[in-house]
Scaffold this active site. Structure first.
Site, short mmCIF file in Angstrom:
data_model
loop_
_atom_site.label_atom_id
_atom_site.label_comp_id
_atom_site.label_asym_id
_atom_site.label_seq_id
_atom_site.Cartn_x
_atom_site.Cartn_y
_atom_site.Cartn_z
N ASN A 119 0.86 -1.18 0.00
CA ASN A 119 0.00 0.00 0.00
C ASN A 119 0.90 1.24 0.00
O ASN A 119 1.42 1.63 1.04
CB ASN A 119 -0.91 -0.03 1.24
CG ASN A 119 -1.80 1.21 1.32
OD1 ASN A 119 -1.85 2.00 0.37
ND2 ASN A 119 -2.48 1.38 2.42
N GLU B 164 -5.48 -4.40 10.80
CA GLU B 164 -4.46 -3.37 10.98
C GLU B 164 -4.76 -2.60 12.27
O GLU B 164 -5.56 -1.65 12.25
CB GLU B 164 -4.48 -2.39 9.81
CG GLU B 164 -4.15 -3.02 8.47
CD GLU B 164 -3.54 -2.00 7.49
OE1 GLU B 164 -2.60 -2.38 6.80
OE2 GLU B 164 -4.00 -0.85 7.45
N LYS C 60 0.13 4.22 -0.41
CA LYS C 60 -0.54 5.44 0.09
C LYS C 60 -0.27 6.60 -0.87
O LYS C 60 -0.21 6.39 -2.08
CB LYS C 60 -0.13 5.72 1.54
CG LYS C 60 -0.34 4.49 2.43
CD LYS C 60 -0.17 4.73 3.89
CE LYS C 60 -0.40 3.43 4.65
NZ LYS C 60 -0.31 3.55 6.10
N HIS D 143 -9.69 1.57 5.04
CA HIS D 143 -8.41 1.74 5.73
C HIS D 143 -8.62 2.73 6.88
O HIS D 143 -9.41 3.67 6.75
CB HIS D 143 -7.36 2.27 4.75
CG HIS D 143 -5.97 2.20 5.32
ND1 HIS D 143 -5.51 3.12 6.23
CD2 HIS D 143 -4.96 1.31 5.14
CE1 HIS D 143 -4.27 2.79 6.59
NE2 HIS D 143 -3.92 1.70 5.93
N GLU E 18 -6.99 5.12 7.86
CA GLU E 18 -6.74 6.53 7.49
C GLU E 18 -7.98 7.12 6.81
O GLU E 18 -8.28 8.30 6.97
CB GLU E 18 -5.50 6.61 6.58
CG GLU E 18 -4.22 6.41 7.40
CD GLU E 18 -3.07 5.77 6.65
OE1 GLU E 18 -3.09 5.73 5.40
OE2 GLU E 18 -2.14 5.28 7.33
N GLY F 284 2.62 2.52 11.13
CA GLY F 284 3.68 3.52 11.06
C GLY F 284 4.38 3.80 12.38
O GLY F 284 5.13 4.77 12.51
N SER G 172 3.38 -1.90 10.69
CA SER G 172 4.81 -2.00 10.99
C SER G 172 5.46 -3.31 10.51
O SER G 172 6.38 -3.82 11.15
CB SER G 172 5.06 -1.81 12.49
OG SER G 172 4.66 -0.51 12.89
P1 13P Z 1 2.96 0.60 7.92
O1 13P Z 1 3.44 -0.66 7.30
O2 13P Z 1 3.71 1.83 7.47
O3 13P Z 1 2.84 0.49 9.41
O4 13P Z 1 1.46 0.86 7.36
C1 13P Z 1 0.55 -0.17 7.41
C2 13P Z 1 -0.61 0.20 6.58
O5 13P Z 1 -1.33 1.14 6.88
C3 13P Z 1 -0.85 -0.60 5.35
O6 13P Z 1 -2.12 -0.36 4.83
#
Ligand code: 13P
Length: 246
Positions: free
Chosen positions: A6, A159, A8, A91, A93, A165, A201
């Site tokens: 992903n 997640e 982003k 997601h 976010e 992150g 992560s």
């Molecule tokens: P990270 O791998 O940066 O923690 O992000 C996970 C994520 O949001 C994947 O959709």
């Protein structure tokens, strides 16, 4: 196993081109699918670069309507036309920053399926919910309210919001507990095949451990997927894990 990148809102055209050059001589394994989720604007470009390679293409979101007055949104049918096979929905976010709720996500999942896309529905609790001991109930209600009716196959990504992150991760038992809960809830809804990915992560140095956990069918990777070497190292960890179980 399914290894998803992903990206982003990251990587520009030149960086994407360089990324794909690194994949050119890589031997992908039939039993481990790699899928990249670029931002909307680069889906077509990426599709032209990976035309004859063993990498699938996905989108980071879609709208639930086929077409209409939805400025700034993308129809799942348009994504399908441009070669997408998968779409990430809900997601955290999107849930946090754009107020997407379970009902909205369920409608998007229906529409994605109608368009011929496989939804990857994201669920995951906040740190407050985890600390209050309510993670199980919270995930249960997310699954109950987001999963489309009468669907045969579905992907869910667990997640935990506090792991995205941050470099902080649930332990193996916590991951196993939620993944098996998700599979049990899906069985109650008569879904034939459910794959559960872990996201949060994921890095080359923890990927093998994560993929050895029961009921982990792959990973959804954010930050580490931006670096092609890290992405491939995680992919290799998935192949190794498959060789261990078979
Ligand atoms: P990270 O791998 O940066 O923690 O992000 C996970 C994520 O949001 C994947 O959709």
């Amino acid at each position: 196993m399914f290894i998803a990148a992903n990206w982003k809102m990251n990587l520009n055209k030149k960086q994407i081109q360089e990324y794909i050059v690194h994949l050119e001589n890589f031997q992908f394994n039939d039993r481990v699918k790699a899928c990249i989720f670029p931002s909307f604007i680069f889906i077509d470009y990426l599709s032209s670069l990976i035309l004859d390679k063993s990498i699938s293409l996905g989108s980071q979101n879609c709208h639930f309507e086929t077409n209409g007055a939805f400025t700034g949104d993308i129809s799942p049918y348009s994504l399908k036309q441009y070669g997408c096979e998968y779409v990430i929905l809900g997601h955290s976010e999107r849930r946090e920053q754009y107020n997407e709720n379970n009902n909205f996500i369920k409608k998007c999942a229906h529409s994605a399926i109608d368009a011929g896309l496989m939804p990857i529905i994201c669920v995951g609790e906040s740190i407050e919910i985890r600390n209050s001991g309510n993670a199980i109930n919270f995930i249960k209600s997310q699954i109950d309210e987001c999963l489309p009716e009468n669907c045969k196959d579905i992907y869910i990504a667990y997640e935990p919001m506090w792991s995205i992150g941050t470099g902080i991760m649930p332990n193996n038992n916590e991951i196993e507990e939620i993944h098996s809960l998700i599979k049990n809830e899906a069985v109650k809804k008569n879904i034939d095949t459910i794959k559960v990915l872990y996201g949060g992560s994921v890095k080359p140095d923890n990927a093998e451990k994560i993929m050895s956990i029961d009921n982990v069918d792959g990973t959804l990777i954010g930050g580490a997927s931006l670096n092609v070497k890290d992405f491939l190292a995680i992919y290799v960890a998935a192949v190794k894990q498959l060789n261990v179980i078979s």
